[in-house]
Design an enzyme around this catalytic site. Sequence first.
Site, mmCIF file in Angstrom:
data_model
loop_
_atom_site.group_PDB
_atom_site.id
_atom_site.type_symbol
_atom_site.label_atom_id
_atom_site.label_comp_id
_atom_site.label_asym_id
_atom_site.label_seq_id
_atom_site.Cartn_x
_atom_site.Cartn_y
_atom_site.Cartn_z
ATOM 1 N N SER A 96 -9.439 -6.054 14.216
ATOM 2 C CA SER A 96 -10.901 -6.739 14.014
ATOM 3 C C SER A 96 -11.299 -6.330 13.548
ATOM 4 C CB SER A 96 -10.571 -6.263 15.872
ATOM 5 O OG SER A 96 -12.336 -7.215 16.067
ATOM 6 N N TYR A 146 -10.460 -1.869 22.296
ATOM 7 C CA TYR A 146 -9.896 -1.875 22.189
ATOM 8 C C TYR A 146 -9.670 -1.511 20.878
ATOM 9 C CZ TYR A 146 -9.400 -6.997 19.754
ATOM 10 O OH TYR A 146 -9.200 -7.729 19.374
#
Length: 248
Positions: free
Chosen positions: A143, A156
């Site tokens: 990401s 995350y």
Amino acid sequence: ATGELDGTVALVTGASSGIGAATAETLAAAGADVALAARRADRLETLATAIENDGGTALAIPTDVTDRAAVEEMIARTTEAFGGIDALVNNAGVMLPAPVERADRDDWRQMVEVNLLGTMTVTRAALPALRAGDGGHVVALSSDAIQSPSARFGAYAATKAGVVAFADSLRAEVADDGVRVTVVEPGVTDTELPDRITDEGTKADVETLVASMRALDGEDVAAAVQYALTRPAHVSVDQLTVRPTDAG
Ligand code: NDP
């Protein structure tokens, strides 16, 4: 259909929605036989039928990537059905941001188990098939959250940074066997990813963020995966960042 990926087999995890579903459709349209893995069996069956109706070849294999026995079974079923695996797309993931002090430790554990350990476990199980083929390829979804840190996304981002570290080491390990490793780092993509956020304030903020811009669609990220997979064998696309133009 004749396409760039004719005669190849791709296994996509997290294929029941969002980027994974779009990637499976894109790779199938390019000629790959696709194995579809995720937990929601009904979604996978619907997608497999749609791909078959479009002239592609797809097999739904309901799988929880945190279940090691199920992962081994997924690999066995894919190789049995299609004769091998050329591309593994480690896309299954969960994003459960929250402020550190009130974060749910079960959310942390799930992100580690799906995003990081899931990617590692599935890759490990698929490697014999990938090495046996004619130049295997491992793709992993990280990401852009690891490039521009935001508050509340620490856990995350830790899992997604871990994916990059794992992939970079794996690349060095398997290059001699002609296996390539690509990390894709998308920015904001309009999918079901925010739906499972448990921290209500954070969930609302993420939904507002997605609505505030022309976010990417799953297809935009799928195109990046297709690009990496279709380069000549001597070209390794190590890392691709794809972000909404709007994100500035
Ligand atoms: P979605 O929520 O739409 O898709 C996530 C997929 O992961 C679903 O198919 C889900 O299927 C699957 N999944 C979740 N847990 C498991 C599990 N235990 N076992 C198997 N599959 C599982 O979100 P996206 O399409 O956006 O996410 C795809 C990937 O892209 C993720 O890794 C995400 O972190 C990454 N990403 C997304 C961005 C975005 O802005 N959307 C930006 C950057 C990266 P099911 O619930 O049926 O198991």
